[in-house]
Design a protein around this motif. Structure first.
Motif, PDB file in Angstrom:
ATOM      1  N   LEU A 158       0.813  -0.817   0.366  1.00 42.32           N
ATOM      2  CA  LEU A 158      -0.098  -0.003  -0.067  1.00 42.32           C
ATOM      3  C   LEU A 158       0.776   0.684  -0.014  1.00 42.32           C
ATOM      4  O   LEU A 158       0.210   2.354   0.030  1.00 42.32           O
ATOM      5  CB  LEU A 158      -1.181  -0.049   1.285  1.00 42.32           C
ATOM      6  CG  LEU A 158      -1.951  -1.027   1.692  1.00 42.32           C
ATOM      7  CD1 LEU A 158      -2.789  -0.777   2.484  1.00 42.32           C
ATOM      8  CD2 LEU A 158      -2.900  -0.205   0.060  1.00 42.32           C
ATOM      9  N   THR A 159       2.407   0.779   0.443  1.00 46.16           N
ATOM     10  CA  THR A 159       2.384   2.511   0.140  1.00 46.16           C
ATOM     11  C   THR A 159       3.315   2.381  -1.018  1.00 46.16           C
ATOM     12  O   THR A 159       4.196   3.447  -0.960  1.00 46.16           O
ATOM     13  CB  THR A 159       3.968   1.935   1.104  1.00 46.16           C
ATOM     14  OG1 THR A 159       4.896   0.713   0.454  1.00 46.16           O
ATOM     15  CG2 THR A 159       4.184   1.595   2.605  1.00 46.16           C
ATOM     16  N   VAL A 160       3.207   2.110  -2.019  1.00 51.35           N
ATOM     17  CA  VAL A 160       3.782   1.644  -4.049  1.00 51.35           C
ATOM     18  C   VAL A 160       2.853   1.721  -4.999  1.00 51.35           C
ATOM     19  O   VAL A 160       2.496   2.444  -5.763  1.00 51.35           O
ATOM     20  CB  VAL A 160       4.625   1.334  -3.705  1.00 51.35           C
ATOM     21  CG1 VAL A 160       6.030   1.218  -2.878  1.00 51.35           C
ATOM     22  CG2 VAL A 160       4.112  -0.167  -4.075  1.00 51.35           C
ATOM     23  N   THR A 161       1.294   1.826  -3.874  1.00 50.65           N
ATOM     24  CA  THR A 161       0.043   2.027  -5.209  1.00 50.65           C
ATOM     25  C   THR A 161       0.075   3.239  -5.317  1.00 50.65           C
ATOM     26  O   THR A 161      -0.324   3.185  -7.142  1.00 50.65           O
ATOM     27  CB  THR A 161      -0.974   1.611  -4.165  1.00 50.65           C
ATOM     28  OG1 THR A 161      -1.391   2.813  -3.216  1.00 50.65           O
ATOM     29  CG2 THR A 161      -0.555   0.111  -3.608  1.00 50.65           C
ATOM     30  N   SER A 162      -0.184   4.391  -5.310  1.00 50.95           N
ATOM     31  CA  SER A 162      -0.183   5.769  -5.460  1.00 50.95           C
ATOM     32  C   SER A 162       1.266   5.942  -7.092  1.00 50.95           C
ATOM     33  O   SER A 162       0.568   6.685  -8.050  1.00 50.95           O
ATOM     34  CB  SER A 162      -0.082   6.831  -4.940  1.00 50.95           C
ATOM     35  OG  SER A 162       1.099   6.666  -4.388  1.00 50.95           O
ATOM     36  N   PHE A 163       2.223   5.028  -7.195  1.00 51.21           N
ATOM     37  CA  PHE A 163       2.967   4.878  -7.780  1.00 51.21           C
ATOM     38  C   PHE A 163       2.800   5.037  -9.445  1.00 51.21           C
ATOM     39  O   PHE A 163       3.111   6.560 -11.213  1.00 51.21           O
ATOM     40  CB  PHE A 163       4.078   4.143  -8.519  1.00 51.21           C
ATOM     41  CG  PHE A 163       4.365   3.584  -9.030  1.00 51.21           C
ATOM     42  CD1 PHE A 163       6.181   4.838  -8.983  1.00 51.21           C
ATOM     43  CD2 PHE A 163       4.831   3.268 -10.370  1.00 51.21           C
ATOM     44  CE1 PHE A 163       6.789   4.883 -10.003  1.00 51.21           C
ATOM     45  CE2 PHE A 163       6.094   2.959 -11.012  1.00 51.21           C
ATOM     46  CZ  PHE A 163       7.144   4.067 -11.191  1.00 51.21           C
ATOM     47  N   VAL A 164       1.292   3.932  -9.724  1.00 53.91           N
ATOM     48  CA  VAL A 164       0.494   3.947 -10.844  1.00 53.91           C
ATOM     49  C   VAL A 164      -0.102   5.128 -11.361  1.00 53.91           C
ATOM     50  O   VAL A 164       0.088   5.654 -12.580  1.00 53.91           O
ATOM     51  CB  VAL A 164      -0.394   2.726 -11.007  1.00 53.91           C
ATOM     52  CG1 VAL A 164      -0.907   2.906 -10.327  1.00 53.91           C
ATOM     53  CG2 VAL A 164      -0.632   2.367 -12.188  1.00 53.91           C
ATOM     54  N   LEU A 178      -1.567  -3.349 -15.074  1.00 56.27           N
ATOM     55  CA  LEU A 178      -1.872  -4.204 -15.478  1.00 56.27           C
ATOM     56  C   LEU A 178      -1.012  -5.058 -13.983  1.00 56.27           C
ATOM     57  O   LEU A 178      -1.865  -5.368 -12.738  1.00 56.27           O
ATOM     58  CB  LEU A 178      -1.343  -5.182 -16.274  1.00 56.27           C
ATOM     59  CG  LEU A 178      -1.052  -6.964 -15.839  1.00 56.27           C
ATOM     60  CD1 LEU A 178      -2.005  -8.150 -16.030  1.00 56.27           C
ATOM     61  CD2 LEU A 178       0.133  -7.249 -17.191  1.00 56.27           C
ATOM     62  N   VAL A 179      -0.099  -4.561 -13.444  1.00 54.39           N
ATOM     63  CA  VAL A 179       0.699  -4.705 -11.662  1.00 54.39           C
ATOM     64  C   VAL A 179      -0.186  -4.360 -10.800  1.00 54.39           C
ATOM     65  O   VAL A 179      -0.204  -5.175  -9.748  1.00 54.39           O
ATOM     66  CB  VAL A 179       1.973  -4.410 -12.076  1.00 54.39           C
ATOM     67  CG1 VAL A 179       2.980  -4.468 -10.710  1.00 54.39           C
ATOM     68  CG2 VAL A 179       2.941  -5.360 -13.124  1.00 54.39           C
ATOM     69  N   PHE A 180      -0.077  -3.364 -11.077  1.00 57.04           N
ATOM     70  CA  PHE A 180      -0.907  -2.694 -10.102  1.00 57.04           C
ATOM     71  C   PHE A 180      -2.532  -2.594  -9.466  1.00 57.04           C
ATOM     72  O   PHE A 180      -2.568  -2.437  -8.238  1.00 57.04           O
ATOM     73  CB  PHE A 180      -0.453  -1.204  -9.654  1.00 57.04           C
ATOM     74  CG  PHE A 180       0.387  -0.439  -9.204  1.00 57.04           C
ATOM     75  CD1 PHE A 180       1.101  -0.700  -7.978  1.00 57.04           C
ATOM     76  CD2 PHE A 180       2.036  -0.984 -10.611  1.00 57.04           C
ATOM     77  CE1 PHE A 180       2.278  -0.280  -7.576  1.00 57.04           C
ATOM     78  CE2 PHE A 180       3.144  -0.769 -10.076  1.00 57.04           C
ATOM     79  CZ  PHE A 180       3.975  -0.193  -8.835  1.00 57.04           C
ATOM     80  N   LYS A 181      -3.076  -2.142 -10.169  1.00 53.58           N
ATOM     81  CA  LYS A 181      -4.568  -3.079 -10.533  1.00 53.58           C
ATOM     82  C   LYS A 181      -4.918  -4.392 -10.756  1.00 53.58           C
ATOM     83  O   LYS A 181      -6.298  -4.270 -10.614  1.00 53.58           O
ATOM     84  CB  LYS A 181      -5.279  -1.303 -11.557  1.00 53.58           C
ATOM     85  CG  LYS A 181      -4.843  -0.429 -10.278  1.00 53.58           C
ATOM     86  CD  LYS A 181      -5.522   0.479 -11.766  1.00 53.58           C
ATOM     87  CE  LYS A 181      -5.594   2.244 -10.759  1.00 53.58           C
ATOM     88  NZ  LYS A 181      -5.509   3.279 -11.862  1.00 53.58           N
TER      89      LYS A 181
END
Length: 335
Positions: A178-184, A207-210
């Motif tokens: 959850l610390t990196v989800t906003s990267f996408v 594809l990876v993040f969502k």
């Protein structure tokens, strides 16, 4: 007016110095981080400030590759190792370790070097077999990817060894992810989406993040329970698909021994790398997010400098008006 003018000049000068200073510092730090990564990465037990600076440098290096066209020429290789664990399971640490063992990985920022190949796979214009072959032709012999089609490819390719990285439990992994989800979201925003590399990589990151980490429920890509279930399901799926003799389940806490034994490599005489902890990754993601907000300042600042320059040039070339009553003619010398 004079005070306002001086303040604007000081502000412009300060901004110039700030941009120059940050650029210089970033260049030095990025070079240091590249060297660190080659040597196994910065340890996660370093002081907070050092980890924060490492995160800024990593972020800026990712940014430069995301908006640029930095392709390195490598000798062709055959892909012989697959890393199929979810991100945030110590993948950066194990990739740093595997680099020390002689492998060349497609992972994180190096994805930008082959972004066009990933774009073809996302658009389904090439098969997974062609994808792997082209990655090998670009000089990589190891791939980090946990899509179903790639796992299926590893299952039917007998000469490929498979690493399944994992955390202590699903909750720890989900909280870390959850610390990196906003990267996408940042990668899909300006200015990154303007570059060809950014556009090529976006479908892969989506594809990876969502999709992959939610079992096809993209609207729940920030839901803790959904992430935990997807993580546990992924471990079960890989265990079922990959033969035991070609699969190593690995937690980076285990160190060199099981990894080197599985790969038939001698154990290096250095500490196993532990990099990209939560502080570093939050800073990397924050760097991307910050750039999506401050990028309009760059053209504004350039426009301001051009406006100041044009005023200076026009002021210097404009003829000076003669004062009233003053004779501007030169006296003729008497013969």
């Amino acid at each position: 007016m004079m005070v306002s003018f001086r303040l604007r000049n000081k502000a412009a000068l300060f901004l110039c110095l700030l941009v120059f200073g940050m650029s210089s510092m970033s260049f030095v730090r990025c070079s240091a981080v590249e060297q660190q990564r080659d040597l196994g990465g910065a340890a996660a037990d370093k002081p907070y400030l050092e980890r924060w600076l490492s995160g800024v440098s990593e972020g800026l290096r990712f940014v430069s590759k995301a908006v640029g066209d930095q392709k390195r020429k490598r000798s062709p290789k055959q892909v012989r190792l697959a890393l199929v664990g979810f991100g945030r399971t110590g993948t950066t640490s194990i990739v740093s370790a595997l680099q020390l063992l002689g492998y060349t990985f497609v992972h994180d920022d190096t994805v930008a070097e082959v972004s066009d190949v990933y774009a073809k796979l996302s658009a389904k214009t090439i098969s997974i077999d062609d994808f792997v072959e082209e990655i090998g032709q670009r000089g990589f012999d190891a791939i980090f990817l946990f899509s179903d089609e790639f796992i299926q490819w590893t299952a039917r390719t007998d000469d490929v060894q498979v690493l399944l990285t994992k955390r202590d439990n699903a909750k720890k992994w989900a909280e870390s992810w959850l610390t990196v989800t906003s990267f996408v979201d940042s990668v899909g925003s300006r200015p990154f989406i303007w570059s060809q590399t950014g556009r090529d990589m976006l479908p892969y990151f989506q594809l990876v993040f969502k999709h992959l980490v939610t079992q096809g429920q993209p609207e729940k890509y920030k839901d803790l329970a959904t992430l935990q279930r997807a993580y546990e399901s992924h471990l079960v799926k890989v265990r079922k698909m990959i033969p035991d003799e070609r699969l190593l389940e690995f937690n980076v806490k285990e160190g060199w021994e099981p990894l080197c034994q599985f790969l038939h490599k001698p154990v290096p005489d250095i500490k196993f790398p532990h990099v990209n902890d939560r502080v570093v990754m939050r800073t990397v993601v924050g760097t991307f997010w910050l750039i999506t907000w401050i990028w309009p300042l760059v053209p504004m600042f350039v426009a301001y400098l051009l406006w100041r320059l044009s005023k200076s040039v026009l002021g210097a070339t404009r003829p000076t008006k003669a004062s009233p009553g003053k004779d501007t003619t030169t006296d003729k010398k008497e013969m």
